[in-house]
Design a protein around this motif. Structure first.
Motif, PDB file in Angstrom:
ATOM      1  N   LEU A 233    -104.801  31.308 -42.976  1.00  0.00           N
ATOM      2  CA  LEU A 233    -103.703  32.088 -42.935  1.00  0.00           C
ATOM      3  C   LEU A 233    -103.852  32.861 -44.618  1.00  0.00           C
ATOM      4  CD1 LEU A 233    -101.038  33.090 -42.103  1.00  0.00           C
ATOM      5  CD2 LEU A 233     -99.953  31.069 -43.292  1.00  0.00           C
ATOM      6  N   PHE A 234    -104.379  32.139 -45.491  1.00  0.00           N
ATOM      7  CA  PHE A 234    -104.628  32.901 -46.929  1.00  0.00           C
ATOM      8  C   PHE A 234    -105.618  33.921 -46.719  1.00  0.00           C
ATOM      9  CE2 PHE A 234    -106.672  32.866 -50.978  1.00  0.00           C
ATOM     10  CZ  PHE A 234    -105.820  33.438 -51.732  1.00  0.00           C
ATOM     11  N   ILE A 235    -106.692  33.786 -46.311  1.00  0.00           N
ATOM     12  CA  ILE A 235    -107.656  34.529 -46.486  1.00  0.00           C
ATOM     13  C   ILE A 235    -107.400  35.859 -45.327  1.00  0.00           C
ATOM     14  CG2 ILE A 235    -110.094  35.068 -45.696  1.00  0.00           C
ATOM     15  CD1 ILE A 235    -110.778  32.085 -46.465  1.00  0.00           C
ATOM     16  N   SER A 236    -106.892  35.488 -44.276  1.00  0.00           N
ATOM     17  CA  SER A 236    -106.555  36.714 -43.431  1.00  0.00           C
ATOM     18  C   SER A 236    -105.098  37.578 -44.107  1.00  0.00           C
ATOM     19  CB  SER A 236    -106.010  36.389 -41.809  1.00  0.00           C
ATOM     20  OG  SER A 236    -106.836  35.448 -41.146  1.00  0.00           O
TER      21      SER A 236
ATOM     22  N   ASN B 182    -107.460  45.558 -47.444  1.00  0.00           N
ATOM     23  CA  ASN B 182    -107.875  46.483 -46.328  1.00  0.00           C
ATOM     24  C   ASN B 182    -106.862  47.657 -45.980  1.00  0.00           C
ATOM     25  OD1 ASN B 182    -110.377  46.452 -44.790  1.00  0.00           O
ATOM     26  ND2 ASN B 182    -109.877  44.269 -45.419  1.00  0.00           N
ATOM     27  N   VAL B 183    -105.275  47.190 -45.997  1.00  0.00           N
ATOM     28  CA  VAL B 183    -104.507  48.325 -45.886  1.00  0.00           C
ATOM     29  C   VAL B 183    -104.426  49.418 -47.007  1.00  0.00           C
ATOM     30  CG1 VAL B 183    -102.063  48.735 -45.607  1.00  0.00           C
ATOM     31  CG2 VAL B 183    -102.967  47.015 -44.070  1.00  0.00           C
ATOM     32  N   LEU B 184    -104.482  48.649 -48.365  1.00  0.00           N
ATOM     33  CA  LEU B 184    -104.382  49.326 -49.302  1.00  0.00           C
ATOM     34  C   LEU B 184    -105.561  50.075 -49.626  1.00  0.00           C
ATOM     35  CD1 LEU B 184    -102.884  49.977 -52.159  1.00  0.00           C
ATOM     36  CD2 LEU B 184    -104.144  47.803 -53.104  1.00  0.00           C
ATOM     37  N   PHE B 185    -106.721  49.731 -49.800  1.00  0.00           N
ATOM     38  CA  PHE B 185    -107.946  50.628 -50.174  1.00  0.00           C
ATOM     39  C   PHE B 185    -108.359  51.365 -49.212  1.00  0.00           C
ATOM     40  CE2 PHE B 185    -108.785  46.643 -52.691  1.00  0.00           C
ATOM     41  CZ  PHE B 185    -108.306  46.987 -53.913  1.00  0.00           C
TER      42      PHE B 185
ATOM     43  N   VAL C  84    -101.716  49.140 -36.854  1.00  0.00           N
ATOM     44  CA  VAL C  84    -102.866  48.865 -36.355  1.00  0.00           C
ATOM     45  C   VAL C  84    -104.020  48.443 -36.977  1.00  0.00           C
ATOM     46  CG1 VAL C  84    -104.754  49.932 -34.782  1.00  0.00           C
ATOM     47  CG2 VAL C  84    -102.234  50.626 -34.537  1.00  0.00           C
ATOM     48  N   LEU C  85    -104.071  49.111 -38.246  1.00  0.00           N
ATOM     49  CA  LEU C  85    -104.988  48.498 -39.142  1.00  0.00           C
ATOM     50  C   LEU C  85    -105.020  47.057 -39.625  1.00  0.00           C
ATOM     51  CD1 LEU C  85    -107.667  49.157 -41.289  1.00  0.00           C
ATOM     52  CD2 LEU C  85    -105.862  49.990 -42.800  1.00  0.00           C
ATOM     53  N   ALA C  86    -103.709  46.888 -39.806  1.00  0.00           N
ATOM     54  CA  ALA C  86    -103.088  45.315 -40.196  1.00  0.00           C
ATOM     55  C   ALA C  86    -103.444  44.287 -39.054  1.00  0.00           C
ATOM     56  CB  ALA C  86    -101.761  45.412 -40.852  1.00  0.00           C
TER      57      ALA C  86
ATOM     58  N   THR D 283    -107.232  43.966 -38.555  1.00  0.00           N
ATOM     59  CA  THR D 283    -107.873  43.291 -39.703  1.00  0.00           C
ATOM     60  C   THR D 283    -107.600  41.784 -39.697  1.00  0.00           C
ATOM     61  OG1 THR D 283    -107.707  45.333 -41.129  1.00  0.00           O
ATOM     62  CG2 THR D 283    -108.250  43.279 -42.308  1.00  0.00           C
ATOM     63  N   PHE D 284    -106.411  41.496 -39.546  1.00  0.00           N
ATOM     64  CA  PHE D 284    -105.946  39.948 -39.357  1.00  0.00           C
ATOM     65  C   PHE D 284    -106.721  39.233 -38.157  1.00  0.00           C
ATOM     66  CE2 PHE D 284    -103.120  36.652 -38.380  1.00  0.00           C
ATOM     67  CZ  PHE D 284    -102.790  36.041 -39.748  1.00  0.00           C
TER      68      PHE D 284
END
Length: 247
Positions: A46-49, A56-59, A168-170, A173-174
């Motif tokens: 959970l922490f890593i994801s 990823n959403v930010l950058f 969608v990106l989030a 990635t998760f």
């Protein structure tokens, strides 16, 4: 998988198909949580994801905005070079990345070692670039005429109208980081640093496999994915069309 999680290990290994267990039991779930570091593995995943989803959403949204809406020297060259890296198989870069992270930076068996190569991926940059290319440029030009800085345009205008793409990106990635197995397995050595996907492999011993506890753990590990999918199903459908609208 769900049916087998309620069987004992001997029945789980049976080759005879059985839709419903004759003597269902939650002993496998109890064994999974009491005889392993399952809660620690779930917490690590959970922490890593969560962290990798945020980075990823930010950058990737910043990079996608720059490639889609800003004009600077070498923009297309840099973008196509990044896309070119997607054609290199991950197996080719695995050893160099491992040497850099573990041998050079001495980050082995840490959260940083697991997350560092995945802070921002080229695939996600491409996804956001394609999405932001569909946003109206006239809004940005009007904001510039009114004196908005590029940071303010991104924060006040681009981000609010990019929520479907960011969602969608989030989600992607998760899901990808939650299910990641090989890289965390390669750079971690202790049970306390394992993720849930690696922890499940610990039920396979030299001469036997505890299928019951493994299936119980697999059900627990799959639950967040089911919850995420059914709660955000419409964003998954939108994600299929992102990238197919404009090149």
């Amino acid at each position: 998988m769900l049916v087998m999680s309620f069987k004992d290990t001997s029945m789980s290994a049976s080759f005879s198909p059985e839709w419903f267990p004759k003597n269902p039991s939650v002993a496998t779930y109890i064994r999974f949580f009491t005889e392993t570091d399952a809660m620690r593995w779930l917490g690590n995943s959970l922490f890593i994801s969560t962290v990798l989803t945020f980075t990823n959403v930010l950058f990737c949204s910043l990079a996608g905005y720059a490639f889609a809406k800003l004009r600077f020297p070498g923009r297309n060259t840099i973008f196509w070079m990044l896309l070119g890296t997607m054609m290199i198989p991950a197996q080719v870069t695995l050893i160099p990345v491992y040497i850099i992270v573990v041998n050079t930076l001495q980050l082995g068996n840490t959260y940083t070692a697991i997350m560092l190569p995945m802070f921002a991926t080229v695939g996600n940059i491409f996804l956001m670039k394609q999405y932001m290319s569909t946003l109206p440029t006239t809004l940005i030009q009007a904001a510039r005429i009114d004196g908005c800085s590029e940071w303010r345009i991104f924060y006040k205008i681009i981000l609010p109208i990019s929520k479907p793409g960011l969602a969608v990106l989030a989600i992607f990635t998760f899901v990808a980081t939650w299910n990641e197995f090989f890289w965390p397995f390669l750079v971690t050595q202790t049970s306390s640093m394992r993720t849930i996907q690696i922890g499940l492999a610990s039920f396979k011993f030299a001469e036997a496999t505890d299928f019951g506890a493994m299936m119980a753990g697999s059900v627990i590990a799959a639950l967040p994915m089911f919850i995420l999918f059914f709660s955000l199903q419409k964003y998954f459908l939108q994600g299929i069309t992102i990238g197919a609208v404009k090149g």
